[in-house]
Design a protein around this motif. Structure first.
Motif, PDB file in Angstrom:
ATOM      1  N   LYS A   3       0.846  -1.191   0.000  1.00  0.00           N
ATOM      2  CA  LYS A   3       0.000   0.000   0.000  1.00  0.00           C
ATOM      3  C   LYS A   3       0.880   1.240   0.000  1.00  0.00           C
ATOM      4  CE  LYS A   3      -3.782  -2.128   2.639  1.00  0.00           C
ATOM      5  NZ  LYS A   3      -4.631  -2.001   3.858  1.00  0.00           N
ATOM      6  N   LEU A   4       0.485   2.223  -0.785  1.00  0.00           N
ATOM      7  CA  LEU A   4       1.205   3.490  -0.865  1.00  0.00           C
ATOM      8  C   LEU A   4       0.181   4.618  -0.829  1.00  0.00           C
ATOM      9  CD1 LEU A   4       3.853   5.137  -1.439  1.00  0.00           C
ATOM     10  CD2 LEU A   4       3.232   4.983  -3.856  1.00  0.00           C
ATOM     11  N   LEU A   5       0.438   5.594   0.031  1.00  0.00           N
ATOM     12  CA  LEU A   5      -0.443   6.753   0.124  1.00  0.00           C
ATOM     13  C   LEU A   5       0.339   7.995  -0.290  1.00  0.00           C
ATOM     14  CD1 LEU A   5      -3.174   7.985   0.908  1.00  0.00           C
ATOM     15  CD2 LEU A   5      -2.266   8.261   3.237  1.00  0.00           C
ATOM     16  N   ILE A   6      -0.072   8.592  -1.399  1.00  0.00           N
ATOM     17  CA  ILE A   6       0.498   9.864  -1.824  1.00  0.00           C
ATOM     18  C   ILE A   6      -0.328  10.965  -1.173  1.00  0.00           C
ATOM     19  CG2 ILE A   6       1.055  11.358  -3.783  1.00  0.00           C
ATOM     20  CD1 ILE A   6       1.203   8.822  -5.518  1.00  0.00           C
ATOM     21  N   GLN A   7       0.312  11.749  -0.320  1.00  0.00           N
ATOM     22  CA  GLN A   7      -0.403  12.747   0.478  1.00  0.00           C
ATOM     23  C   GLN A   7      -0.106  14.176   0.010  1.00  0.00           C
ATOM     24  OE1 GLN A   7       0.897  11.946   4.545  1.00  0.00           O
ATOM     25  NE2 GLN A   7      -1.047  10.923   5.008  1.00  0.00           N
ATOM     26  N   ASN A   8      -1.149  15.009   0.104  1.00  0.00           N
ATOM     27  CA  ASN A   8      -1.001  16.469  -0.019  1.00  0.00           C
ATOM     28  C   ASN A   8      -0.466  16.932  -1.366  1.00  0.00           C
ATOM     29  OD1 ASN A   8      -1.891  17.003   2.699  1.00  0.00           O
ATOM     30  ND2 ASN A   8       0.107  16.239   3.389  1.00  0.00           N
ATOM     31  N   ALA A   9      -0.740  16.162  -2.431  1.00  0.00           N
ATOM     32  CA  ALA A   9      -0.361  16.581  -3.770  1.00  0.00           C
ATOM     33  C   ALA A   9      -1.473  17.458  -4.362  1.00  0.00           C
ATOM     34  CB  ALA A   9      -0.127  15.365  -4.658  1.00  0.00           C
ATOM     35  N   THR A  10      -1.147  18.175  -5.409  1.00  0.00           N
ATOM     36  CA  THR A  10      -2.176  18.791  -6.241  1.00  0.00           C
ATOM     37  C   THR A  10      -2.618  17.732  -7.236  1.00  0.00           C
ATOM     38  OG1 THR A  10      -1.254  21.017  -6.017  1.00  0.00           O
ATOM     39  CG2 THR A  10      -2.654  20.597  -7.922  1.00  0.00           C
ATOM     40  N   VAL A  11      -3.839  17.242  -7.093  1.00  0.00           N
ATOM     41  CA  VAL A  11      -4.296  16.069  -7.841  1.00  0.00           C
ATOM     42  C   VAL A  11      -5.263  16.492  -8.951  1.00  0.00           C
ATOM     43  CG1 VAL A  11      -5.366  13.797  -7.698  1.00  0.00           C
ATOM     44  CG2 VAL A  11      -4.077  14.694  -5.733  1.00  0.00           C
ATOM     45  N   ILE A  12      -4.856  16.235 -10.178  1.00  0.00           N
ATOM     46  CA  ILE A  12      -5.725  16.428 -11.341  1.00  0.00           C
ATOM     47  C   ILE A  12      -6.235  15.052 -11.737  1.00  0.00           C
ATOM     48  CG2 ILE A  12      -5.878  17.255 -13.721  1.00  0.00           C
ATOM     49  CD1 ILE A  12      -3.458  19.057 -13.110  1.00  0.00           C
TER      50      ILE A  12
END
Length: 464
Positions: A3-12
């Motif tokens: 599992k990988l959580l990408i946090q606090n990105a600007t998500v398009i």
């Protein structure tokens, strides 16, 4: 399961239900996206700090002849007819299976480097099963997601041989591939057909090839345009026989009439446009705007790295700005002034290299946007790079200002293929050395030289 959580990105996300998130999180479990939201509990997931990044869906290159990677820029000064003569009747005939493999491997790696996660490899220089297998192996080794569109070579016939336009697509070879490397349709590599179509084949061959693709449930992709058609009434017959439908993909299509284009759109035909190369080689104006007027949209492709670069962000910009220019000129002619606002928003251009590529492949349920259940194919763009900072409109920043230098990390099916600006494939230097040897040998055998290569290649072809 990892599992990988990408946090606090600007998500398009390119998903209408999800929208854009500033900031947002994306949770990946295995090879799929498990969740997208403003704040997702981490649990036992590995954390990736996305604060400095714009996160977008993986790009989809809907049309490229990857086998030409070792001949980069060789065709930059050729028109389309010169390309037919000197590439297909000349240079292509000198390719060995290993040349195809290294071209596909290097070309696919460069696509990953540029942010492409899905490549439609339109392979039409495979005179033997060994060439075909080598092309597939190059794609597999790269780790890219690829649709391998099996085609056929286009050399000048030798005495006693049939012209390529008279040769039906080989059913036995397609069935061999479907029993072998493409036995499953759920893997990274899938199969389609790169057929000749009525512009480049006899009517009998076109009827055979369309029926074969429909029977086997494969995309039938074909070039349309470039010189006079082999079968001028071919499309009329194919339409009457009900063989034109949503499994058909037309590449270019610049010479299709408005009426036929409208009928094809209603029938669900998809269109792949290669804007930069079409303008460079003389195809005519890309049909982006004509499709938009019909409520449709193109997917986009690089087409030829023997002419242009492999960067899909550049391809999207080319398509967008070319059509805006045409729209502006049309408005000036009609009203004496420019439109009140830009005719095409930048988000639409991004959809051409994400959502529309997925639609062309019939993979909308798997690719093209960031949403739960879809494949974890994504790209992280460094938003704090000098050429992007400050980011006021992230979609505009990606489409209008980002380039290869900003592509920090690329994930395909949940696996990192590029991190921190570096490809993770081991042995890049070896690949480059092999690619140089391949291209140099092929060009040397036909006497190609920069700027003066046309005469030498033409003379070598004439004496073969």
């Amino acid at each position: 399961m990892r599992k990988l959580l990408i946090q606090n990105a600007t998500v398009i996300t390119m998903d209408r239900n999800q929208g854009d998130l500033r900031p947002g999180d994306v949770l990946i479990e295995g090879d799929r996206i498990a969740d997208v939201g403003p704040r997702i509990p981490a649990g036992d997931a590995e954390i990736f700090d996305g604060r400095a990044f714009i996160l977008i869906p993986g790009l989809i290159n809907a049309h490229m002849h990857t086998w030409q990677t070792g001949l980069r820029a060789v065709s930059a000064n050729w028109t389309l007819l010169e390309y037919f003569r000197w590439m297909h009747a000349g240079l292509a005939t000198r390719f060995r299976p290993e040349d195809i493999r290294i071209g596909n491997l290097a070309g696919a790696l460069n696509q990953i480097h540029c942010g492409t996660t899905t490549l439609v490899d339109w392979c039409h220089n495979n005179p033997t099963p060994d060439h075909t297998d080598a092309a597939i192996e190059g794609l597999r080794e790269s780790g890219i997601r690829a649709a391998f569109f099996h085609g056929s070579p286009k050399p000048d016939p030798k005495p006693g041989e049939r012209h390529f336009s008279e040769i039906p697509h080989p059913r036995s070879e397609v069935e061999r591939l479907m029993r072998g490397p493409f036995a499953s349709r759920d893997g990274l590599l899938t199969l389609g057909l790169a057929i000749l179509g009525p512009h480049y084949s006899t009517l009998e061959v076109s009827l055979h090839d369309f029926r074969l693709a429909r029977e086997l449930g494969l995309v039938a992709s074909m070039h349309q345009g470039g010189g006079p058609p082999k079968t001028p009434q071919g499309w009329d017959v194919l339409e009457r026989q009900g063989l034109v439908g949503d499994y058909v993909n037309i590449v270019h299509g610049n010479d299709l009439s408005d009426d036929r284009l409208a009928r094809f759109v209603k029938l669900g035909v998809t269109f792949s446009v290669a804007p930069e190369n079409e303008m460079a080689q003389g195809h005519g104006h890309p049909i982006t705007g004509r499709l938009r007027k019909l409520g449709s949209a193109p997917s986009l492709g690089v087409d030829l790295e023997s002419v242009i670069s492999g960067d899909m962000l550049t391809v999207a910009r080319m398509a967008l700005e070319h059509q805006r220019a045409l729209d502006n000129a049309e408005c000036r002619a009609a009203t004496g002034g420019i439109p009140a606002t830009s005719t095409i928003p930048v988000r639409e251009a991004l959809s051409w290299i994400t959502l529309e590529g997925a639609r062309m492949l019939g993979m909308q349920d798997r690719l093209g946007s960031l949403a739960p259940g879809k494949q974890a194919d994504l790209v992280l763009i460094r938003a704090d790079d000098l050429n992007l900072w400050p980011v006021h409109d992230p979609v505009a920043a990606v489409v209008m200002q980002a380039n290869l230098a900003n592509v920090d990390s690329v994930m395909i099916a949940g696996a990192w293929r590029k991190r921190g600006g570096k490809l993770l494939y081991p042995g890049i230097d070896r690949v480059k050395d092999d690619l140089l040897r391949s291209g140099s040998r092929i060009l040397g055998e036909l006497g190609w030289k920069p700027d003066s290569g046309r005469t030498e290649i033409s003379a070598q072809i004439a004496t073969r």
